[in-house]
Design a protein around this motif. Sequence first.
Motif, PDB file in Angstrom:
ATOM      1  N   LYS A  19       0.829  -1.214   0.000  1.00  0.00           N
ATOM      2  CA  LYS A  19       0.000   0.000   0.000  1.00  0.00           C
ATOM      3  C   LYS A  19       0.863   1.264   0.000  1.00  0.00           C
ATOM      4  O   LYS A  19       0.608   2.189  -0.764  1.00  0.00           O
ATOM      5  N   LEU A  41       0.583   7.604  13.164  1.00  0.00           N
ATOM      6  CA  LEU A  41       0.781   7.026  14.501  1.00  0.00           C
ATOM      7  C   LEU A  41       2.270   6.946  14.845  1.00  0.00           C
ATOM      8  O   LEU A  41       2.679   7.288  15.956  1.00  0.00           O
ATOM      9  N   PHE A  91      -6.501   3.270   6.582  1.00  0.00           N
ATOM     10  CA  PHE A  91      -7.787   3.657   7.176  1.00  0.00           C
ATOM     11  C   PHE A  91      -8.808   3.712   6.048  1.00  0.00           C
ATOM     12  O   PHE A  91      -8.485   4.262   4.996  1.00  0.00           O
TER      13      PHE A  91
HETATM   14  N1  LIG Z   1      -7.048   2.461  10.811  1.00  0.00           N
HETATM   15  C1  LIG Z   1      -6.406   1.937  11.874  1.00  0.00           C
HETATM   16  N2  LIG Z   1      -7.119   1.473  12.929  1.00  0.00           N
HETATM   17  C2  LIG Z   1      -6.510   0.946  13.999  1.00  0.00           C
HETATM   18  N3  LIG Z   1      -5.182   0.817  14.119  1.00  0.00           N
HETATM   19  C3  LIG Z   1      -4.413   1.265  13.102  1.00  0.00           C
HETATM   20  C4  LIG Z   1      -4.982   1.854  11.923  1.00  0.00           C
HETATM   21  N4  LIG Z   1      -3.988   2.202  11.077  1.00  0.00           N
HETATM   22  C5  LIG Z   1      -2.844   1.837  11.676  1.00  0.00           C
HETATM   23  N5  LIG Z   1      -3.089   1.272  12.893  1.00  0.00           N
HETATM   24  C6  LIG Z   1      -2.085   0.736  13.847  1.00  0.00           C
HETATM   25  O1  LIG Z   1      -0.771   0.992  13.322  1.00  0.00           O
HETATM   26  C7  LIG Z   1      -0.117  -0.245  12.957  1.00  0.00           C
HETATM   27  C8  LIG Z   1       0.711  -0.046  11.695  1.00  0.00           C
HETATM   28  O2  LIG Z   1      -0.143   0.336  10.641  1.00  0.00           O
HETATM   29  P1  LIG Z   1       0.389   0.433   9.153  1.00  0.00           P
HETATM   30  O3  LIG Z   1       1.633   1.226   9.071  1.00  0.00           O
HETATM   31  O4  LIG Z   1      -0.763   0.875   8.302  1.00  0.00           O
HETATM   32  O5  LIG Z   1       0.773  -1.068   8.837  1.00  0.00           O
HETATM   33  P2  LIG Z   1       0.982  -1.737   7.436  1.00  0.00           P
HETATM   34  O6  LIG Z   1       1.337  -0.654   6.450  1.00  0.00           O
HETATM   35  O7  LIG Z   1       2.109  -2.680   7.658  1.00  0.00           O
HETATM   36  O8  LIG Z   1      -0.334  -2.371   7.131  1.00  0.00           O
HETATM   37  C9  LIG Z   1      -1.253  -1.260  12.837  1.00  0.00           C
HETATM   38  O9  LIG Z   1      -0.812  -2.591  13.025  1.00  0.00           O
HETATM   39  C10 LIG Z   1      -2.189  -0.790  13.963  1.00  0.00           C
HETATM   40  O10 LIG Z   1      -1.704  -1.152  15.246  1.00  0.00           O
END
Ligand SMILES: Nc1ncnc2c1ncn2[C@@H]1O[C@H](COP(=O)(O)OP(=O)(O)O)[C@@H](O)[C@H]1O
Length: 223
Positions: A19, A41, A91
């Motif tokens: 992504k 985050l 998200f």
């Molecule tokens: N929309 C969301 N709702 C809840 N937790 C989130 C969300 N987006 C990110 N996180 C938290 O941040 C972490 C890392 O997200 P992300 O960087 O998007 O991971 P990846 O790109 O590896 O899918 C997730 O595993 C979760 O703990």
Amino acid sequence: MVVQRVIRAVIMGPPGSGKGTVSGRISKTFGLKHVSSGDILRANIKEQTELGLLMKSCIDQGQLVPDAIMSRIILNDLRRIDHSGWLLDGFPRTVSQAEALDNAYMIDTVINLNVPFLTIKERLTSRWTHIASGRVYNTDFNPPKVTGLDDVTGEPLVQRDDDKPETVTRRLKGYETQTEPVLEYYRSKGVLETFSGTETNKIWPHVEAFLHRKFSSLSQRVA
Ligand SMILES: Nc1ncnc2c1ncn2[C@@H]1O[C@H](COP(=O)(O)OP(=O)(O)O)[C@@H](O)[C@H]1O
Ligand SMILES: Nc1nc2c(ncn2[C@@H]2O[C@H](COP(=O)(O)OP(=O)(O)O)[C@@H](O)[C@H]2O)c(=O)[nH]1
């Protein structure tokens, strides 16, 4: 007259499906602002904000941040940039988040990267991240010019705590139970576009061609 209309898009796919990588290409080619929930985050954790400190253990354990908190952060961010088109990455991850987004905005398209879990597990253990910018590298696929350093700033790259094999397994399980229902949600609204494969460079031309068609049809509709 053809008026360029503001495009609001979402990119979905399991953790490690590409992504972030594809979002970088989309924002470069189509000028959409890339809004990544994970990057937001991690920036909070790095700056040790109250939110960052509260959410760190949740993220390190591969669990989702509570819906209400996540939806508030993202919707606040979108309100600030709404004059330009955007691409949301990470998200919504639950149906409740998708409903919160729907109450605020109409989504034009949802790009779904469908990559097998086995491919993902191999990739994530060799992912290196520049936390401040969200730029990602991979020891095989796109290594940095200098090992361990970000190409643009020269700052050190890190391996994310949540990219450990056991945490990746937990995140993939969470994806199946909590995020796959969101795909169904968007499919039933007729906005889901799925791209399957094991290599980003093979998936990307299809995503690019699809978005060119989408952009021109949306521009014509307001002409
Ligand atoms: N929309 C969301 N709702 C809840 N937790 C989130 C969300 N987006 C990110 N996180 C938290 O941040 C972490 C890392 O997200 P992300 O960087 O998007 O991971 P990846 O790109 O590896 O899918 C997730 O595993 C979760 O703990
Ligand atoms: N081997 C390989 N690695 C890839 C490919 N596409 C992306 N990656 C790497 O896989 C990791 C996960 O990609 P990323 O874009 O961060 O995925 P996200 O978690 O869905 O945002 C990163 O280290 C990328 O550099 C690919 O086609 N092949």
